[in-house]
Design an enzyme around this catalytic site. Structure first.
Site, PDB file in Angstrom:
ATOM      1  N   GLU A 135       0.840  -1.190   0.000  1.00  0.00           N
ATOM      2  CA  GLU A 135       0.000   0.000   0.000  1.00  0.00           C
ATOM      3  C   GLU A 135       0.881   1.248   0.000  1.00  0.00           C
ATOM      4  O   GLU A 135       2.110   1.158   0.063  1.00  0.00           O
ATOM      5  CB  GLU A 135      -0.970  -0.016   1.191  1.00  0.00           C
TER       6      GLU A 135
ATOM      7  N   HIS B  78      -8.942  10.199   3.029  1.00  0.00           N
ATOM      8  CA  HIS B  78      -8.711   9.074   2.123  1.00  0.00           C
ATOM      9  C   HIS B  78      -9.055   9.517   0.708  1.00  0.00           C
ATOM     10  O   HIS B  78     -10.130  10.075   0.463  1.00  0.00           O
ATOM     11  CB  HIS B  78      -9.565   7.871   2.516  1.00  0.00           C
TER      12      HIS B  78
ATOM     13  N   ARG C 279      -0.687   9.351   1.215  1.00  0.00           N
ATOM     14  CA  ARG C 279      -2.107   9.636   1.054  1.00  0.00           C
ATOM     15  C   ARG C 279      -2.417  11.123   0.928  1.00  0.00           C
ATOM     16  O   ARG C 279      -3.359  11.509   0.234  1.00  0.00           O
ATOM     17  CB  ARG C 279      -2.893   9.044   2.231  1.00  0.00           C
TER      18      ARG C 279
ATOM     19  N   HIS D 141     -11.002  10.449   6.980  1.00  0.00           N
ATOM     20  CA  HIS D 141     -10.859   9.003   7.159  1.00  0.00           C
ATOM     21  C   HIS D 141     -10.224   8.621   8.495  1.00  0.00           C
ATOM     22  O   HIS D 141     -10.634   7.650   9.118  1.00  0.00           O
ATOM     23  CB  HIS D 141     -10.015   8.458   6.009  1.00  0.00           C
TER      24      HIS D 141
ATOM     25  N   ARG E 205      -0.465   9.260   8.605  1.00  0.00           N
ATOM     26  CA  ARG E 205      -0.405   7.844   8.971  1.00  0.00           C
ATOM     27  C   ARG E 205       0.003   6.970   7.793  1.00  0.00           C
ATOM     28  O   ARG E 205      -0.525   7.100   6.697  1.00  0.00           O
ATOM     29  CB  ARG E 205      -1.771   7.392   9.494  1.00  0.00           C
TER      30      ARG E 205
END
Length: 514
Positions: A115, A231, A284, A343, A378
């Site tokens: 990811e 997100h 992200r 998110h 994160r």
């Protein structure tokens, strides 16, 4: 109000962090209080991607820690990150023993996905995109079978109880029309994040920062509340009709889709982040801003998985497939419309790896806590890991607590917010405290929040929103999930935002000694 004495930890919240703490607190008696039946209204059950851990032969916990630090944009505490990643394998094996059905390869090894911002494939998944619910279900089964755990599945947190020395001695819970003051040697807040303060969110709307707001009212330090992760691939699901609006919460198109090769494009098919195969696996915050810009620019944003996943969608990613089909879109042959949505909250109640906050007797775990492992951004799939690993540590630490002698007590109470005012808060947060921020917008948001606060001074969503906005206004730079259009540069030195209520404003004990 009835007062009840409990002789072990009181856990507020029934997600992964709270239940991990409850199990590890054995043999101490544990009372777990949740506002809804287990598996309902908690973000853990909605998580799709999985749990990160160095499980492959070419990976180490040190590399995992390095990726965690790099993603956090200068605000991750390296020793906390290493404590987390060193515990990752053992945490997954613990969950495995409890019955979490992680996906496996034919040779029995864990199936691992890569990811965003991970240098290796290290995300253990369940059923492609069902990790959160499957993992939490295993814990729910274990908790229900544990003799040391008592469950209240109708109890909402509405206050904390402090003594004359500032120690937390319990909490106020509302059960239907009744309120109960529970005195306990340790209170573990596992109340989740703040996604419910936004209209565009992927999390349950009931998560409105109650734990953070009450902890601040009680005098606990709040760390970096301005850092909200948006997100980039929430599915753009709208209501029908000419005045269609986004449905909230929005279903999520897991990042694992991009790990398998799905690409972000605009309505013309142009790549949003560049043609390189790895472009869509950038951190992200960068991907969210690209999606946000495409939407605001009228180009639209779409996740095209027709080639990367195609006909395998129903079995490889059943949750995403089902969400798309419900809206009349077949992701096997059509790109998925996406938007950036709130998110995960990187900030929250300042806590160490054992969950201890700056107030004795008060612990915080999971998304409501800021333990130093997420920093400004994160790393994907570290949240479920932190919830379980640090939740377990908090349970073991909290079981050693005991109440000191009698002391005068005070109830620190919170209140709900009428639906119309909550809708106003959400609109202000979406518009001014979202993916892109600036001083004018944040000042306007603060003015709107203050107007609502004047009518509802104890409303916990208002207090939580104020903490986010004021910290965002004070941070005159762009870092990680916090992007200021008027301060686009990142300062050379990374500094935390630390917010503590002035001692003179913290209520003093008024009740009789317990």
């Amino acid at each position: 109000m009835k007062t009840l004495r409990h002789d072990g930890p009181l856990v507020i919240g029934g997600g992964l962090a709270g239940l991990s703490a409850a199990l590890e607190a054995a043999p101490a008696p544990v009372l777990v209080a949740t506002p809804a039946p287990l598996l309902e209204a908690c973000a853990s059950a909605w998580a799709q991607g999985g749990m990160a851990a160095a499980l492959a032969e070419d990976d180490t916990s040190g590399l995992h820690a390095d990726d965690t630090v790099a993603a956090g944009a200068g605000l991750v505490e390296p020793e906390r990150a290493r404590a987390l990643t060193d515990a990752a394998r053992e945490t997954i094996e613990w969950l495995d023993r409890l019955g979490a059905p992680f996906d496996r390869e034919a040779d029995g090894h864990y199936h691992l996905s890569r990811e965003a911002a991970h240098s290796r494939a290290r995300v253990a998944r369940v059923g492609g995109d069902g990790a959160g619910r499957a993992i939490l279900s295993a814990l729910v089964t274990a908790v229900r079978a544990s003799a040391h755990v008592t469950l209240w599945e109708d109890a909402r947190l509405t206050g904390l109880v402090r003594d004359a020395d500032g120690r937390v001695r319990g909490a106020i819970l509302t059960r239907g029309a009744r309120r109960v003051r529970v005195i306990a040697p340790a209170v573990i807040l596992a109340t989740g994040g703040i996604g419910g303060l936004y209209g565009r969110t992927t999390t349950p709307g009931a998560l409105q920062g109650a734990g953070m707001a009450l902890a601040w009212q009680a005098g606990a330090e709040i760390l970096d509340p301005e850092f909200v992760q948006f997100h980039p691939t929430a599915i753009r699901l709208t209501t029908a009709g000419p005045d269609s609006e986004l449905v909230s919460p929005l279903p999520l198109a897991t990042e694992a889709l991009r790990g398998e090769g799905a690409r972000l494009v605009d309505r013309t098919g142009r790549y949003l982040l560049g043609e390189e195969d790895s472009a869509d696996l950038a951190p992200r915050d960068q991907v969210a801003r690209a999606v946000h810009a495409a939407e605001r620019g009228g180009r639209g944003a779409f996740l095209d998985a027709t080639q990367a996943i195609g006909t395998a969608f129903p079995t490889a990613f059943p949750a995403v497939y089902a969400a798309c089909m419900r809206m009349g879109l077949d992701p096997r042959s059509q790109p998925i419309p996406v938007v950036a949505a709130a998110h995960y909250h990187m900030g929250g109640i300042a806590a160490d790896a054992d969950g201890r906050t700056t107030i004795e007797g008060l612990y915080a775990v999971g998304e409501c806590a800021a333990t130093g492992v997420h920093g400004a951004n994160r790393l994907a799939s570290n949240s479920l890991l932190e919830a379980a690993a640090f939740g377990r540590r908090a349970g073991r630490m909290a079981r050693t607590e005991s109440l000191p002698g009698p002391s005068p007590l005070i109830d620190i109470k919170g209140a709900d917010l009428p639906e119309a005012d909550l809708a106003r808060v959400r609109a202000l947060m979406d518009r001014h405290a979202g993916v892109v921020r600036d001083a004018d917008g944040l000042t306007a948001a603060l003015a709107g929040i203050e107007e609502i606060k004047a009518r509802h001074p104890e409303a916990l969503p208002v207090i939580a929103a104020t903490l986010v906005i004021e910290a965002a206004l004070a941070r005159e730079e762009s870092r990680g999930g916090h992007f200021r259009a008027d301060y686009p540069q990142t300062l050379a030195v990374a500094r935390h935002s630390r917010i503590v209520r002035p001692p003179a404003e913290v209520p003093q004990p008024l009740l009789a000694a317990e």
